[in-house]
Design a protein around this motif. Structure first.
Motif, PDB file in Angstrom:
ATOM      1  N   PRO A 242       0.803  -1.223   0.000  1.00 30.58           N
ATOM      2  CA  PRO A 242       0.000   0.000   0.000  1.00 30.58           C
ATOM      3  C   PRO A 242       0.844   1.286   0.000  1.00 30.58           C
ATOM      4  O   PRO A 242       1.970   1.300   0.499  1.00 30.58           O
ATOM      5  CB  PRO A 242      -0.808  -0.109   1.299  1.00 30.58           C
ATOM      6  N   LEU A 243       0.250   2.336  -0.567  1.00 35.25           N
ATOM      7  CA  LEU A 243       0.908   3.651  -0.581  1.00 35.25           C
ATOM      8  C   LEU A 243       0.989   4.213   0.837  1.00 35.25           C
ATOM      9  O   LEU A 243       2.003   4.769   1.236  1.00 35.25           O
ATOM     10  CB  LEU A 243       0.097   4.603  -1.487  1.00 35.25           C
ATOM     11  N   PHE A 244      -0.091   4.059   1.591  1.00 40.58           N
ATOM     12  CA  PHE A 244      -0.144   4.576   2.963  1.00 40.58           C
ATOM     13  C   PHE A 244       0.045   3.434   3.971  1.00 40.58           C
ATOM     14  O   PHE A 244      -0.413   2.301   3.734  1.00 40.58           O
ATOM     15  CB  PHE A 244      -1.493   5.246   3.235  1.00 40.58           C
ATOM     16  N   SER A 245       0.687   3.746   5.085  1.00 40.17           N
ATOM     17  CA  SER A 245       0.872   2.749   6.144  1.00 40.17           C
ATOM     18  C   SER A 245      -0.492   2.353   6.706  1.00 40.17           C
ATOM     19  O   SER A 245      -1.477   3.089   6.566  1.00 40.17           O
ATOM     20  CB  SER A 245       1.727   3.333   7.271  1.00 40.17           C
ATOM     21  N   LEU A 246      -0.532   1.208   7.364  1.00 43.83           N
ATOM     22  CA  LEU A 246      -1.786   0.745   7.966  1.00 43.83           C
ATOM     23  C   LEU A 246      -2.298   1.776   8.981  1.00 43.83           C
ATOM     24  O   LEU A 246      -3.485   2.108   9.017  1.00 43.83           O
ATOM     25  CB  LEU A 246      -1.563  -0.620   8.639  1.00 43.83           C
ATOM     26  N   GLU A 247      -1.367   2.295   9.759  1.00 42.13           N
ATOM     27  CA  GLU A 247      -1.727   3.292  10.790  1.00 42.13           C
ATOM     28  C   GLU A 247      -2.374   4.530  10.153  1.00 42.13           C
ATOM     29  O   GLU A 247      -3.397   5.028  10.625  1.00 42.13           O
ATOM     30  CB  GLU A 247      -0.439   3.684  11.512  1.00 42.13           C
ATOM     31  N   LYS A 248      -1.781   5.002   9.070  1.00 43.04           N
ATOM     32  CA  LYS A 248      -2.300   6.198   8.392  1.00 43.04           C
ATOM     33  C   LYS A 248      -3.656   5.912   7.753  1.00 43.04           C
ATOM     34  O   LYS A 248      -4.579   6.737   7.798  1.00 43.04           O
ATOM     35  CB  LYS A 248      -1.292   6.667   7.334  1.00 43.04           C
ATOM     36  N   ARG A 249      -3.818   4.707   7.162  1.00 42.51           N
ATOM     37  CA  ARG A 249      -5.103   4.355   6.546  1.00 42.51           C
ATOM     38  C   ARG A 249      -6.202   4.299   7.610  1.00 42.51           C
ATOM     39  O   ARG A 249      -7.311   4.794   7.394  1.00 42.51           O
ATOM     40  CB  ARG A 249      -4.977   3.014   5.802  1.00 42.51           C
TER      41      ARG A 249
ATOM     42  N   GLN B  43      -6.198   5.904  10.453  1.00 37.40           N
ATOM     43  CA  GLN B  43      -6.424   7.286  10.911  1.00 37.40           C
ATOM     44  C   GLN B  43      -7.346   8.043   9.951  1.00 37.40           C
ATOM     45  O   GLN B  43      -8.279   8.739  10.370  1.00 37.40           O
ATOM     46  CB  GLN B  43      -5.069   7.987  11.030  1.00 37.40           C
ATOM     47  N   MET B  44      -7.115   7.868   8.647  1.00 30.90           N
ATOM     48  CA  MET B  44      -7.949   8.570   7.657  1.00 30.90           C
ATOM     49  C   MET B  44      -9.391   8.049   7.679  1.00 30.90           C
ATOM     50  O   MET B  44     -10.335   8.829   7.574  1.00 30.90           O
ATOM     51  CB  MET B  44      -7.340   8.429   6.251  1.00 30.90           C
ATOM     52  N   VAL B  45      -9.552   6.730   7.842  1.00 27.71           N
ATOM     53  CA  VAL B  45     -10.917   6.172   7.892  1.00 27.71           C
ATOM     54  C   VAL B  45     -11.617   6.685   9.160  1.00 27.71           C
ATOM     55  O   VAL B  45     -12.800   7.052   9.131  1.00 27.71           O
ATOM     56  CB  VAL B  45     -10.918   4.622   7.840  1.00 27.71           C
ATOM     57  N   ARG B  46     -10.867   6.738  10.257  1.00 35.02           N
ATOM     58  CA  ARG B  46     -11.468   7.243  11.524  1.00 35.02           C
ATOM     59  C   ARG B  46     -11.947   8.683  11.347  1.00 35.02           C
ATOM     60  O   ARG B  46     -13.051   9.027  11.755  1.00 35.02           O
ATOM     61  CB  ARG B  46     -10.452   7.179  12.668  1.00 35.02           C
ATOM     62  N   GLN B  47     -11.104   9.508  10.712  1.00 30.64           N
ATOM     63  CA  GLN B  47     -11.470  10.916  10.522  1.00 30.64           C
ATOM     64  C   GLN B  47     -12.697  11.034   9.613  1.00 30.64           C
ATOM     65  O   GLN B  47     -13.604  11.805   9.891  1.00 30.64           O
ATOM     66  CB  GLN B  47     -10.312  11.663   9.868  1.00 30.64           C
TER      67      GLN B  47
ATOM     68  N   THR C  45     -17.143   2.130  14.075  1.00 32.70           N
ATOM     69  CA  THR C  45     -15.791   2.160  14.649  1.00 32.70           C
ATOM     70  C   THR C  45     -14.828   1.604  13.600  1.00 32.70           C
ATOM     71  O   THR C  45     -15.256   0.993  12.617  1.00 32.70           O
ATOM     72  CB  THR C  45     -15.683   1.327  15.939  1.00 32.70           C
ATOM     73  N   VAL C  46     -13.552   1.811  13.835  1.00 32.41           N
ATOM     74  CA  VAL C  46     -12.547   1.416  12.838  1.00 32.41           C
ATOM     75  C   VAL C  46     -11.461   0.595  13.517  1.00 32.41           C
ATOM     76  O   VAL C  46     -10.963   0.993  14.577  1.00 32.41           O
ATOM     77  CB  VAL C  46     -11.919   2.681  12.190  1.00 32.41           C
TER      78      VAL C  46
END
Ligand code: PNS
Length: 159
Positions: free
Chosen positions: A43-50, A52-56, A65-66
């Motif tokens: 993936p282009l984005f790390s799991l953590e970043k993905r 975080q973006m879904v949560r936002q 919840t995510v």
């Protein structure tokens, strides 16, 4: 009380994903967005970043919840007590892949139900890979992704 999973790689989450999650949240009591590690997809984005973006992007949906997961979806569903998987179905090209995954998931756990929600026309051809390509070529992705994702893509592809 129905607890559903909406799984995906979400690299990154698009307005099409958000549409499916929103529709699922109106149908189900509780929705867990399951963000797959999908390491083999690089993936282009790390799991953590993905995550975080879904949560936002889903913060306004009270019953959503995510959670990140790696391993089999059926195992994660068991772990969190989800009875059903909700997936979006876009153009016919999605069908074979989704059909295969659903059939295999039924073989792995016949009690885990899979439900499909048809994408509305404006999201029929939208995908994370198209969004990544447009962003990498400095195109405007604001019509395709939530604002936090637009920002993250601009940062990623800044010169
Ligand atoms: O957004 P994607 O990449 O199309 O989502 C695919 C996903 C993450 C839902 C699928 O690859 C998956 O369920 N991965 C977890 C591993 C697994 O259970 N594989 C067997 C499926 S039959």
């Amino acid at each position: 009380m129905t607890r559903a999973l909406t799984p995906g790689t979400f690299d990154p989450i698009t307005s099409g994903h958000l549409d499916v999650i929103t529709r699922a949240s109106q149908l189900m009591d509780e929705v867990i967005v399951a963000v797959a590690a999908s390491e083999r997809k690089n993936p282009l984005f790390s799991l953590e970043k993905r995550v975080q973006m879904v949560r936002q992007a889903t913060a306004h949906l009270p019953n959503v919840t995510v959670q990140p997961f790696s391993g089999l979806l059926v195992d994660f569903a068991r772990e969190v007590g989800a009875e059903c998987v909700v997936k979006g179905l876009r153009a016919i090209t999605d069908f074979e892949y989704e059909f295969q995954m659903t059939a295999l998931n039924y073989q792995l756990d016949e009690e885990l139900e899979t439900v499909f929600i048809m994408s509305p026309p404006q999201y029929m051809y939208l995908s994370s890979s198209i969004v990544r390509e447009i962003a990498s070529l400095k195109g405007d992705v604001s019509g395709f992704v939530p604002p936090c994702v637009k920002e993250a893509l601009e940062e990623k592809f800044a010169d």
